[in-house]
Design an enzyme around this catalytic site. Structure first.
Site, PDB file in Angstrom:
ATOM      1  N   LYS A 175      28.925 -24.857 -17.452  1.00  0.00           N
ATOM      2  CA  LYS A 175      29.724 -23.645 -17.326  1.00  0.00           C
ATOM      3  C   LYS A 175      30.190 -23.302 -18.742  1.00  0.00           C
ATOM      4  O   LYS A 175      31.156 -23.868 -19.236  1.00  0.00           O
ATOM      5  CB  LYS A 175      30.911 -23.876 -16.388  1.00  0.00           C
ATOM      6  CG  LYS A 175      31.659 -22.593 -16.010  1.00  0.00           C
ATOM      7  CD  LYS A 175      32.695 -22.242 -17.050  1.00  0.00           C
ATOM      8  CE  LYS A 175      33.419 -20.953 -16.709  1.00  0.00           C
ATOM      9  NZ  LYS A 175      34.107 -20.368 -17.884  1.00  0.00           N
ATOM     10  N   GLU A 250      38.073 -33.314 -24.454  1.00  0.00           N
ATOM     11  CA  GLU A 250      38.354 -33.117 -25.875  1.00  0.00           C
ATOM     12  C   GLU A 250      39.199 -31.855 -25.964  1.00  0.00           C
ATOM     13  O   GLU A 250      38.702 -30.756 -25.734  1.00  0.00           O
ATOM     14  CB  GLU A 250      37.059 -33.002 -26.677  1.00  0.00           C
ATOM     15  CG  GLU A 250      37.269 -33.126 -28.178  1.00  0.00           C
ATOM     16  CD  GLU A 250      37.522 -31.789 -28.841  1.00  0.00           C
ATOM     17  OE1 GLU A 250      38.708 -31.473 -29.097  1.00  0.00           O
ATOM     18  OE2 GLU A 250      36.547 -31.073 -29.116  1.00  0.00           O
ATOM     19  N   CYS A 284      39.487 -26.921 -33.031  1.00  0.00           N
ATOM     20  CA  CYS A 284      40.465 -27.889 -32.528  1.00  0.00           C
ATOM     21  C   CYS A 284      40.957 -28.829 -33.619  1.00  0.00           C
ATOM     22  O   CYS A 284      42.046 -29.386 -33.515  1.00  0.00           O
ATOM     23  CB  CYS A 284      39.861 -28.679 -31.371  1.00  0.00           C
ATOM     24  SG  CYS A 284      38.275 -29.437 -31.762  1.00  0.00           S
ATOM     25  N   GLU A 385      49.627 -25.246 -30.798  1.00  0.00           N
ATOM     26  CA  GLU A 385      48.324 -24.882 -31.363  1.00  0.00           C
ATOM     27  C   GLU A 385      48.167 -23.365 -31.393  1.00  0.00           C
ATOM     28  O   GLU A 385      48.154 -22.715 -30.349  1.00  0.00           O
ATOM     29  CB  GLU A 385      47.202 -25.513 -30.551  1.00  0.00           C
ATOM     30  CG  GLU A 385      45.832 -25.317 -31.164  1.00  0.00           C
ATOM     31  CD  GLU A 385      44.741 -26.054 -30.404  1.00  0.00           C
ATOM     32  OE1 GLU A 385      43.843 -26.624 -31.054  1.00  0.00           O
ATOM     33  OE2 GLU A 385      44.788 -26.055 -29.154  1.00  0.00           O
TER      34      GLU A 385
END
Length: 492
Positions: A175, A250, A284, A385
């Site tokens: 996906k 992750e 990230c 973040e």
């Protein structure tokens, strides 16, 4: 506009619901293609095909060596088509062609490496403490794997997952992010042209609430591997736990890039700029917290600001462009919101802090490279973040304070240390709670080196030999070679 269907059981497949949705080119701020809008029926078709391929047909009958040889062919097919695939990624996510072509050209190494490991997934023959018994262990594929990928580096992060999964003998349903699906569909079509049997790798495009949820909850899926936000990762982990599915996650980061006074300051400045402004900060592992020793703080800030100010923005297909657009309108708004939050909290704006109005940025979603000083580690700009070109600079006195600041985060994905003292480098690497610590470099990855996070940055590791273990189940086999049956009511 070009239309992309899904790819299920070895063929292109239109969505069961008969709907498509637009995908945008971030540089022009407008749609360029339509993507199939999948749903529960499409997920069930793909998972059923993957489950069938796992247990019957050509894939199930391949030896491990033959599986590895096929994977190496897949890698060669990617290498031959790397430019076209990279151009698709740039059109879909707005990252620089120079970066995406480099990534896609590197992706074949994952298939070559794990193809070489496919026939080296070995069991053991443990010595037994019970006379009359022989035992051995074997590693078997965990089953159908749901692979959910993000929009920032679609094909590279996909390779990190499917290469070890295929080496282990698993089958896969992907996906991709609804924002960057085109390159994944094209990659899987390429796989089947290279000889991958039907059903081994499938793609269902669409939205998380429709496709992602159905995929995570499907009873035939035994493993989920996901890269994305920690909020979504938490939901996936909770849903997977209900069926005891295996997970690899992750997730996000708020990585500290730490500069000591004894560092090569020019190299450290380059590393700081690379860590946050490369990939427009949409990574990230972005070094979004720059921790600088007090004695060189002003000098480093001045050099970082001067270098970031020269960054060339514009068309990501232009080889001279250094900072591209933000990938989605929602992320563009989020980045600008965080700029406002930082100012409200009292941080000092040293550079940028606004949408880019340069002519070369056209109508795309661009944000100027932004640097904040006077940041306290408790501020939201230092704890949350942003996923954009926004740098928070925080001073520190000594090694102990640097470690305290670095670890004062719910994340633990990456960290950088800049120093000429090897003893300090080793001490910092030991003390920082992070899955990766770079010393005198930043943002380097390899198929050979395990990658993953501590704390809210995730579960498990990708890359390297150990990644195979995330896709296998270990089985013990006992054989009675002459032991007496004995009392049937006691443990043997």
């Amino acid at each position: 506009m070009q239309r992309y269907d899904m790819f299920i059981d070895g063929e292109s497949r239109k969505p069961a619901g008969g709907e498509w949705f637009p995908t945008d080119n971030p540089y022009v701020g407008a749609p360029w293609a339509e993507i199939a809008k999948g749903g529960e029926q499409d997920v069930d078709d793909a998972v059923t095909a993957a489950h069938r391929a796992l247990h019957t047909g050509p894939w199930a009958e391949l030896t491990a060596s033959a599986r590895g040889a096929l994977m190496r062919r897949l890698g060669d097919a990617i290498a031959a088509d790397a430019r076209r695939l990279a151009e698709l990624e740039v059109r879909d996510n707005g990252k620089l062609f120079t970066e995406m072509f480099g990534q896609v050209s590197y992706v074949p190494q994952w298939f070559h490496y794990y193809g070489g490991l496919a026939d080296k997934i070995e069991g053991t023959v443990p010595p037994m403490d019970k006379k009359g018994y022989f035992a051995y262990t074997k590693k078997e594929p965990v089953g159908v794997v749901a692979v959910i990928t993000p929009w920032n580096s679609p094909l590279m992060l996909l390779a990190w997952k499917i290469a070890p999964a295929l080496a282990a003998g698993c089958t896969v349903v992907i996906k991709p992010s609804e924002f960057t699906s085109a390159s994944t569909v094209e990659l899987v079509r390429l796989f089947h042209e290279a000889g991958l049997p039907p059903g081994v790798v499938n793609v269902v495009t669409g939205f998380g609430k429709d496709v992602g949820a159905a995929l995570v909850g499907h009873p035939l899926v035994r493993k989920i591997t996901f890269t994305g936000s920690d909020a979504t990762g938490r939901h996936i982990n909770e849903a997977a736990a209900r069926d005891f599915k295996h997970v690899s996650l992750e997730l996000g980061g708020k990585s500290p890039n730490i500069v000591f006074a004894d560092a090569d300051l020019e190299a450290a400045v380059n590393g700081a700029v690379s860590g946050i402004f490369a990939a427009t900060g949409q990574t990230c592992i972005a070094g979004s917290r720059l921790l600088v020793q007090e004695s060189v703080h002003d000098e480093i800030v001045g050099k970082v600001v001067d270098l970031a100010r020269t960054a060339r923005m514009g068309d990501p297909m232009d080889e001279h462009t250094q900072v591209g657009p933000i990938t989605t309108p929602a992320q563009y708004a989020k980045v600008l919101d965080y700029v406002a939050i930082a100012q409200q909290e009292g941080a000092d704006l040293a550079l940028g802090g606004r949408a880019a109005a340069r002519p070369e940025c056209g109508s795309g979603w661009f944000v100027e490279p932004t640097v904040f000083t006077g940041v306290r580690n408790s501020m939201r700009i230092a704890q949350e973040e942003v996923f954009g070109p926004v740098l928070a600079v925080i001073p520190f006195k000594d090694e102990d304070e640097a470690v305290t600041l670095a670890n004062d985060s719910r994340y633990g994905l990456g960290a950088g240390v800049w120093t000429s003292d090897i003893g300090r480098a080793l001490r910092m690497a030991d003390r920082i709670r992070s899955g990766t610590v770079w010393v005198n470099t930043y943002r380097a990855v390899s198929y050979l080196a395990p990658f993953g996070g501590f704390k809210d940055s995730g579960i498990g590791r990708e890359n390297g030999i150990s990644a195979i273990n995330a896709y296998v189940e270990e089985k013990s086999v006992w054989i009675n070679t002459g032991a007496p049956t004995g009392n049937p009511f006691v443990l043997r």
